[in-house]
Design a protein around this motif. Structure first.
Motif, mmCIF file in Angstrom:
data_model
loop_
_atom_site.group_PDB
_atom_site.id
_atom_site.type_symbol
_atom_site.label_atom_id
_atom_site.label_comp_id
_atom_site.label_asym_id
_atom_site.label_seq_id
_atom_site.Cartn_x
_atom_site.Cartn_y
_atom_site.Cartn_z
ATOM 1 N N ARG A 272 6.789 -9.429 0.967
ATOM 2 C CA ARG A 272 5.799 -10.426 0.566
ATOM 3 C C ARG A 272 4.801 -9.855 -0.442
ATOM 4 O O ARG A 272 4.264 -10.576 -1.281
ATOM 5 C CB ARG A 272 5.074 -10.950 1.801
ATOM 6 C CG ARG A 272 5.937 -11.847 2.695
ATOM 7 C CD ARG A 272 5.090 -12.588 3.699
ATOM 8 N NE ARG A 272 4.377 -11.678 4.595
ATOM 9 C CZ ARG A 272 4.828 -11.272 5.767
ATOM 10 N NH1 ARG A 272 6.046 -11.662 6.190
ATOM 11 N NH2 ARG A 272 4.114 -10.461 6.522
ATOM 12 N N ARG A 273 4.496 -8.568 -0.351
ATOM 13 C CA ARG A 273 3.481 -7.974 -1.217
ATOM 14 C C ARG A 273 4.081 -7.241 -2.424
ATOM 15 O O ARG A 273 3.356 -6.574 -3.158
ATOM 16 C CB ARG A 273 2.642 -6.995 -0.412
ATOM 17 C CG ARG A 273 1.909 -7.648 0.745
ATOM 18 C CD ARG A 273 0.997 -6.684 1.439
ATOM 19 N NE ARG A 273 0.366 -7.280 2.617
ATOM 20 C CZ ARG A 273 -0.560 -6.659 3.346
ATOM 21 N NH1 ARG A 273 -0.952 -5.434 3.031
ATOM 22 N NH2 ARG A 273 -1.082 -7.273 4.392
ATOM 23 N N MET A 274 5.406 -7.321 -2.577
ATOM 24 C CA MET A 274 6.066 -6.558 -3.629
ATOM 25 C C MET A 274 5.490 -6.907 -5.011
ATOM 26 O O MET A 274 5.310 -6.021 -5.858
ATOM 27 C CB MET A 274 7.577 -6.812 -3.595
ATOM 28 C CG MET A 274 8.384 -5.850 -4.453
ATOM 29 S SD MET A 274 8.375 -4.169 -3.772
ATOM 30 C CE MET A 274 9.390 -4.408 -2.324
ATOM 31 N N THR A 275 5.214 -8.188 -5.255
ATOM 32 C CA THR A 275 4.738 -8.612 -6.589
ATOM 33 C C THR A 275 3.231 -8.648 -6.666
ATOM 34 O O THR A 275 2.639 -8.353 -7.709
ATOM 35 C CB THR A 275 5.321 -9.987 -6.911
ATOM 36 O OG1 THR A 275 4.951 -10.903 -5.874
ATOM 37 C CG2 THR A 275 6.834 -9.928 -7.035
ATOM 38 N N THR A 276 2.562 -9.011 -5.556
ATOM 39 C CA THR A 276 1.095 -9.167 -5.623
ATOM 40 C C THR A 276 0.350 -7.848 -5.396
ATOM 41 O O THR A 276 -0.702 -7.613 -5.982
ATOM 42 C CB THR A 276 0.642 -10.170 -4.558
ATOM 43 O OG1 THR A 276 1.031 -9.690 -3.255
ATOM 44 C CG2 THR A 276 1.254 -11.538 -4.809
ATOM 45 N N ASP A 277 0.882 -6.966 -4.549
ATOM 46 C CA ASP A 277 0.186 -5.692 -4.253
ATOM 47 C C ASP A 277 1.221 -4.585 -4.073
ATOM 48 O O ASP A 277 1.552 -4.187 -2.950
ATOM 49 C CB ASP A 277 -0.654 -5.859 -2.976
ATOM 50 C CG ASP A 277 -1.609 -4.689 -2.762
ATOM 51 O OD1 ASP A 277 -1.524 -3.701 -3.521
ATOM 52 O OD2 ASP A 277 -2.426 -4.763 -1.816
ATOM 53 N N PRO A 278 1.788 -4.100 -5.184
ATOM 54 C CA PRO A 278 2.842 -3.078 -5.093
ATOM 55 C C PRO A 278 2.402 -1.826 -4.331
ATOM 56 O O PRO A 278 3.210 -1.202 -3.628
ATOM 57 C CB PRO A 278 3.149 -2.758 -6.556
ATOM 58 C CG PRO A 278 2.678 -3.948 -7.318
ATOM 59 C CD PRO A 278 1.497 -4.475 -6.571
ATOM 60 N N GLU A 279 1.154 -1.432 -4.441
ATOM 61 C CA GLU A 279 0.701 -0.212 -3.762
ATOM 62 C C GLU A 279 0.755 -0.375 -2.245
ATOM 63 O O GLU A 279 1.215 0.518 -1.520
ATOM 64 C CB GLU A 279 -0.728 0.109 -4.206
ATOM 65 C CG GLU A 279 -1.231 1.477 -3.744
ATOM 66 C CD GLU A 279 -0.471 2.621 -4.397
ATOM 67 O OE1 GLU A 279 -0.357 3.686 -3.742
ATOM 68 O OE2 GLU A 279 0.039 2.466 -5.520
ATOM 69 N N ALA A 280 0.256 -1.537 -1.770
ATOM 70 C CA ALA A 280 0.330 -1.796 -0.334
ATOM 71 C C ALA A 280 1.778 -1.906 0.135
ATOM 72 O O ALA A 280 2.130 -1.451 1.238
ATOM 73 C CB ALA A 280 -0.423 -3.082 0.002
#
Length: 436
Positions: A272-280
């Motif tokens: 889910r966070r791959m595109t919005t928050d790559p670091e997380a």
């Protein structure tokens, strides 16, 4: 299994055959010493039983009667050993478990029927029977030898002696002198007794052996006790296997299963966070990777105690060499079990866990510098020996790592023997039958 060499009956009773004379010698070697054993057992048992019975009212007789039956058992063991040497395989015998040396325990010991059969044999049966067989066994060869040599020593008898041939009128019937008639009579009955000698001695030995088998062995009771022992051991093995499965189920639920659920949740969150928050997302994937490593480690830990695929695919020898290679102590593998040789699955599994547990104890507790595994298979059994040069002191007491091996082996009718004096060395020997 009894390895005594059975005394085989000759194929022919012809007196000139060497096998016939070997049979006569074996029969006499069984009969003659038994007479002296019966004298000693009769005297000792009469004395102990009379003393115990006469003092039972003041309780002193109770331990004396127990000692009397224990002595009868000792004499019975001597007689069974003699019978085994003469006949080879004999039926088994079963005694009840001995109880503590208390009043109640002594009364329970007196209730063992096999001890009373031993007493009856040593007190009432063997002495009169063996006295008769001894007399016959000594008299017949002596009469045979005397008759065949009578023509030699007859001339040295006193002058006033009246030969048997003269008394029955044989000299007049043959028309010869009494001395010649007596010599011919001696040769006749000596030859007849010589021809009958193997039959007589063997009949005496068979009669003695029959009473010994009837009173000093009890195959039915022994088989019943063995059946009860096997039923108990199998029930215990089944119970332990069920307990192990329940433990594995709990461990899987509380360990790897929870980690895999956490791993799945971390991967989904990372997606889910791959595109919005790559670091997380990267941190979540790192955590998922760590969870996968820990789950794998826990699965490997749980797999201990479960037969490895290597054993199922390539056989016992390869699996044991693998165990030896992973041991913290250098281990040498020897024996006649070849690579790829397959044995019954139950025997392979039991053998594998015996060696696995033994090597685990060597690594953890022995302080050994080296160890050795010997695996030998013959048509009837698999023999395993694990030895080390450690500190010794190993035993199968409750709470120790080797205790479960006795139950595991009893489930396949196997046995375990450990020699481990303080200071070492330690040798563990296991025997697993390969025939039903």
């Amino acid at each position: 299994m009894n390895n005594s060499t059975a005394t085989t009956a000759p194929k022919s009773w012809l007196i000139l055959r060497p096998a016939t004379w070997r049979q006569i010698g074996a029969d006499l070697a069984y009969i003659l010493p038994g007479f002296f054993i019966s004298i000693v057992s009769f005297v000792v048992l009469v004395a102990l039983f009379s003393l115990g019975l006469s003092t039972i009212v003041i309780w002193i007789g109770l331990p004396i009667l127990v000692a009397c039956l224990a002595t009868a058992r000792w004499f019975a063991n001597v007689n069974r050993s003699a019978l085994r040497r003469w006949a080879g395989e004999i039926p088994p015998v079963h005694y009840r478990e001995r109880h503590k040396f208390s009043i109640g325990g002594m009364f329970k010991n007196l209730a063992d029927p096999q001890l009373w059969k031993d007493f009856i044999h040593g007190f009432l049966v063997s002495f009169p029977l063996r006295t008769a067989t001894f007399c016959v066994a000594v008299t017949i060869p002596a009469a045979t030898l005397g008759g065949l040599t009578q023509w030699i020593w007859l001339r040295f008898l006193p002058a006033g002696n009246t030969p048997l041939a003269e008394l029955i009128g044989l000299d007049k019937y043959l028309g010869v002198s009494p001395e010649i008639a007596e010599a011919w009579l001696g040769l006749f009955y000596g030859a007849v007794l010589l021809l009958l000698l193997p039959f007589i001695t063997h009949l005496l030995a068979v009669a003695d052996a029959a009473t010994t088998r009837a009173l000093l062995t009890n195959e039915t009771a022994a088989l019943r006790a063995r059946s009860e022992e096997l039923a108990t051991s199998r029930a215990q093995v089944v119970s332990e296997e069920a307990s192990t499965l329940r433990k594995i189920e709990r461990d899987l639920h509380d360990g790897p299963q929870q980690r895999l659920i956490r791993l799945q949740m971390d991967v989904e969150a990372a997606q889910r966070r791959m595109t919005t928050d790559p670091e997380a997302a990267r941190d979540l994937m790192d955590g998922a990777l760590e969870q996968s490593r820990e789950a794998l480690a826990e699965l490997r830990q749980l797999s201990r105690g479960i037969a490895p695929p290597l054993l199922a695919d390539r056989g016992l020898r390869t699996a044991m060499e693998s165990l030896a290679g992973k041991s913290a102590v250098p281990v040498a593998v020897s024996g006649n079990l070849g690579q790829g040789t397959r044995l019954p699955e139950s025997a392979e599994n039991a053998a594998y866990f015996v060696v696995s547990e033994a090597l685990a104890n060597v690594s953890k507790h022995s302080g050994a510098n080296q160890a050795a595994i010997s695996v030998d298979a013959n048509p009837s059994e698999l023999l395993i020996e694990v030895s080390d040069d450690g500190n010794g002191g190993a035993h199968v007491g409750k709470g120790h790592g080797l205790a479960g091996l006795v139950d595991r082996l009893s489930g396949v009718d196997g046995s375990l023997d450990i020699s481990s004096p303080d200071g070492g060395p330690t040798t563990l020997r296991a025997s697993i039958p390969l025939r039903a």
